[in-house]
Design a protein around this motif. Structure first.
Motif, PDB file in Angstrom:
ATOM      1  N   ALA A 444       0.833  -1.209   0.000  1.00  0.00           N
ATOM      2  CA  ALA A 444       0.000   0.000   0.000  1.00  0.00           C
ATOM      3  C   ALA A 444       0.865   1.255   0.000  1.00  0.00           C
ATOM      4  O   ALA A 444       0.541   2.250  -0.671  1.00  0.00           O
ATOM      5  N   ARG A 447       2.209   1.818  -3.503  1.00  0.00           N
ATOM      6  CA  ARG A 447       1.203   2.463  -4.346  1.00  0.00           C
ATOM      7  C   ARG A 447       1.065   3.941  -4.014  1.00  0.00           C
ATOM      8  O   ARG A 447       0.956   4.788  -4.913  1.00  0.00           O
ATOM      9  N   GLU A 448       1.112   4.264  -2.727  1.00  0.00           N
ATOM     10  CA  GLU A 448       1.003   5.658  -2.304  1.00  0.00           C
ATOM     11  C   GLU A 448       2.191   6.482  -2.780  1.00  0.00           C
ATOM     12  O   GLU A 448       2.027   7.618  -3.237  1.00  0.00           O
ATOM     13  N   THR A 452      -1.096   5.475  -8.209  1.00  0.00           N
ATOM     14  CA  THR A 452      -1.899   4.347  -8.688  1.00  0.00           C
ATOM     15  C   THR A 452      -1.753   4.105 -10.182  1.00  0.00           C
ATOM     16  O   THR A 452      -1.959   2.983 -10.664  1.00  0.00           O
ATOM     17  N   ASP A 453      -1.403   5.140 -10.944  1.00  0.00           N
ATOM     18  CA  ASP A 453      -1.281   4.996 -12.395  1.00  0.00           C
ATOM     19  C   ASP A 453       0.140   4.652 -12.835  1.00  0.00           C
ATOM     20  O   ASP A 453       0.400   4.522 -14.044  1.00  0.00           O
ATOM     21  N   VAL A 457       3.584   0.042 -10.450  1.00  0.00           N
ATOM     22  CA  VAL A 457       2.539  -0.287  -9.476  1.00  0.00           C
ATOM     23  C   VAL A 457       1.466  -1.149 -10.127  1.00  0.00           C
ATOM     24  O   VAL A 457       1.004  -2.161  -9.554  1.00  0.00           O
ATOM     25  N   ARG A 458       1.049  -0.787 -11.340  1.00  0.00           N
ATOM     26  CA  ARG A 458       0.038  -1.587 -12.043  1.00  0.00           C
ATOM     27  C   ARG A 458       0.565  -2.990 -12.338  1.00  0.00           C
ATOM     28  O   ARG A 458      -0.171  -3.974 -12.261  1.00  0.00           O
ATOM     29  N   SER A 465      -6.052  -5.763  -4.494  1.00  0.00           N
ATOM     30  CA  SER A 465      -5.673  -4.839  -3.423  1.00  0.00           C
ATOM     31  C   SER A 465      -4.351  -5.287  -2.834  1.00  0.00           C
ATOM     32  O   SER A 465      -3.969  -6.464  -2.960  1.00  0.00           O
TER      33      SER A 465
END
Length: 690
Positions: A444, A447-448, A452-453, A457-458, A465
């Protein structure tokens, strides 16, 4: 409790020429003999220094220690063996709570991951490295430097990698390169550890403070060929222990200091490294606290990680406070200006060294642009899990071991492989439910940090999740079994390519991104900083010679000081506490609850026995477990901490306030004898005379 001293006082206390006080973490081959003689009436000659050098030890995981008997008995801190104690514990037999005592050598238990290093030899290899890197920059410089270091280390180890470790060490920020040759001990067994309640009495509230009342000590034993090692050099215990005003020497392995960084690097450390990392540690502490609160077994499982997180947070916060103090920064600016003025005063010096500071500033600016990606992808902050650590080691090990030694990632060079495999094949338990919590949180945070894009990360999360991905990975993996890890390691690249373990698949998937950002960092940032730091070091040598000491590098250093309290806002802080003070300090509630063994022994104990004490010795993290010795090379104490003022010691030293905190040797013997009934260990220590 960390007042900001006025600039005038700082400038009086510290000068850029490193005038000798208690300041200095000195290498064994360059001790300040004249200054020590002038201040303390003692000359640390070559014979004395060699004896001390070979009696002291390094715990490869990040601490110090020392031999205290000819039969391989090793004294260090409890918090340095804490991970071993936890790894040897279980829900049914929790040595963290009960403590551990081997009544006989046959009862000593092997620590899964502790390696001891005894420094046997130092050789200057500066010219050889300079010759290999001459005229090179960027990627060429980086490759040449790493290749020649690996070559030198391999030659040093020869065919004896099981017992020999060799490290090329950068001193003076590249001004000197030394080869450190160690004797390696990997069969290390636990002989004694007290209960955590007394080893870390006062917990985080008392950490980096004084007065203290901790028995932060543990005893290990080094073995070879299944038998306790016989050593010639060791430290006997002093009969009386530390006395008020006595000269003390701390010999250990301070992890790292930044007293010779440029202003650009200090700016970066303050704003771009310390602040974000402290925020991350604060969140991690909350995560671990929550997990630990869910039951006694969770408390045991998370204890070591929580201690490390809390300790790091407090230490790094102290560093940040030092860099946020305008007076300290003004001192660093003054020191840099003094050296730059010296360089600019001579056209030849200016041509050779003058641009170095600006080149480092450019590299630092580039570092800002890639720092998050480097930290979360390559450094592993986004993958906080032993499973992933094992997987990355297996994936990269398979790729790197097939290359010539000089072309490998440095951590997989021949001289370092024994340490890699010791941790990889460790029998220490791995707890799946705990790993899910840690990994889910760190994914998490990944990702932060990156967004998110972000393509990476993808690639990692897909449509899952962080928590769901962590659960799937852990539930599907067999890397918690050391036999599985060993089979994959021995199977090499073919076994890794065929493995369907989800963590192996993840490590393969992200390896290219990690290597790419690492390569960019090494070629465009690290190599520029290294090359120009060498130039600044040369300029510093031209001005000050060897009257200055190098920044700490987790290699052996000698620090000279004395038993002495300090003045805290007009109040005198006395240098000693007593065992009786521990009972007065206790409240009965964690972390101020004495263990039952101590309550039962109160009537037998000498309550006036000196317990913890402070000295002016210059130390930093990594010195934990260092012996405090007198001029006769006898143990008078055991370092386990610094006071709150010492936290700024990463950047500067103030003899008025900085103090090392140690356990008194008399208290160690008193507790072993009267609380724990460790008569055999007491007899071994007390009979170890020279």
């Amino acid at each position: 409790m960390n007042p900001k001293p006025a600039l005038a006082l700082i400038l009086m206390a510290v000068t850029s020429t490193a005038a000798f006080a208690g300041e200095g973490m000195w290498t064994p081959d360059n001790l300040p003999k004249a200054q020590v003689q002038a201040k303390y009436g003692f000359t640390p000659d070559a014979k004395w220094a060699e004896r001390v050098q070979k009696s002291a030890l390094r715990l490869a995981g990040g601490c110090s220690g020392s031999f205290v008997s000819p039969n391989g008995l090793v004294l260090t801190n409890h918090h340095c063996v804490n991970s071993c104690v936890q790894q040897l514990s279980s829900a049914e037999k929790d040595y963290i709570k009960s403590g551990f005592l081997a009544k006989d050598e046959k009862d000593e238990i092997k620590c899964p991951e502790i390696e001891l290093n005894r420094l046997d030899q130092i050789v200057d290899v500066t010219e050889r490295i300079r010759k290999a890197t001459a005229g090179k920059s960027g990627e060429d410089y980086s490759k040449a430097e790493k290749a020649i270091k690996s070559e030198i280390e391999k030659e040093c180890v020869g065919k004896d990698s099981a017992d020999t470790r060799c490290d090329v060490v950068d001193l003076y920020r590249g001004g000197v390169y030394d080869l450190y040759k160690y004797h390696r001990f990997q069969d290390v067994r636990l002989a004694f550890a007290p209960e955590l309640e007394i080893a870390f009495f006062g917990g985080d509230p008392d950490n980096f403070n004084f007065p203290r009342y901790d028995l932060d000590m543990g005893l290990l034993r080094a073995y070879e060929n299944g038998k306790p090692v016989k050593v010639k050099e060791y430290f006997p215990f002093s009969k009386n222990g530390a006395e008020d005003g006595e000269m003390t020497v701390i010999v250990g392995n301070p992890g790292g200091t930044d007293r010779q960084l440029t202003i650009a690097q200090l700016d970066f450390a303050r704003d771009d490294e310390l602040i974000p990392y402290l925020m991350l540690l604060a969140e991690r502490r909350g995560l671990l606290e929550q997990f630990r609160s869910q039951g006694a077994e969770n408390w045991r499982v998370a204890q070591s990680d929580l201690f490390g997180t809390e300790n790091s947070f407090k230490a790094l916060r102290g560093r940040l406070q030092a860099l946020q103090d305008p007076a300290v920064f003004e001192l660093k600016r003054k020191q840099e200006k003094e050296l730059r003025d010296f360089v600019d005063a001579d056209p030849a010096r200016k041509q050779k060294y003058g641009a170095a500071w600006d080149e480092i500033a450019k590299a630092v600016a580039l570092h800002r642009n890639i720092e998050d990606r480097y930290n979360y992808i390559e450094y592993g902050r986004g993958f906080y899990s032993r499973y992933f650590e094992y997987a990355r080691t297996l994936v990269r090990g398979a790729a790197e071991r097939g290359k010539p030694n000089a072309e490998r990632l440095r951590e997989f060079s021949d001289s370092r492989l024994p340490s890699v495999t010791q941790r990889l094949f460790s029998t220490a338990p791995v707890y799946p439910d705990y790993e899910k919590v840690k990994l889910g949180w760190s994914l998490a945070k990944l990702r932060e940090a990156l967004g998110t894009d972000d393509a990476f990360v993808r690639q990692v999360l897909g449509k899952e999740s962080p928590e769901a991905l962590a659960k799937r990975l852990v539930d599907g993996s067999r890397l918690n079994d050391p036999a599985v890890r060993k089979a994959l390691w021995e199977g090499g690249a073919d076994a890794i390519a065929k493995s369907d373990d989800p963590f192996i698949a993840l490590a393969r998937q992200v390896d290219g991104d990690g290597r790419a950002i690492r390569t960019r960092y090494e070629n465009e940032i690290e190599s520029v900083i290294d090359k120009n730091s060498e130039l600044i070091a040369e300029a510093r040598f031209a001005k000050y010679g060897t009257s200055v000491y190098p920044d700490a590098t987790f290699t052996q250093r000698f620090s000279f000081g004395e038993v002495k309290g300090w003045d805290e806002k007009g109040e005198a802080v006395k240098p000693f506490t007593t065992i009786g003070g521990a009972f007065e300090h206790a409240t009965g509630s964690y972390p101020f609850a004495l263990p039952q063994s101590w309550l039962d022994a109160k009537g037998r104990l000498d309550l006036g026995q000196r317990y913890n004490f402070v000295t002016t010795n210059d130390i930093i993290g990594g010195n934990s477990g260092s012996p405090v010795i007198n001029k006769n090379a006898e143990v008078v104490g055991l370092v386990f901490d610094g006071n709150i003022h010492s936290l700024g010691g990463d950047y500067w030293y103030d003899e008025r306030l900085n103090r090392a905190v140690s356990v008194h040797s008399g208290a160690i013997l008193e507790a072993l004898r009267k609380v724990y009934g460790a008569d055999a260990l007491v007899k071994e220590i007390e009979s170890a005379r020279r």
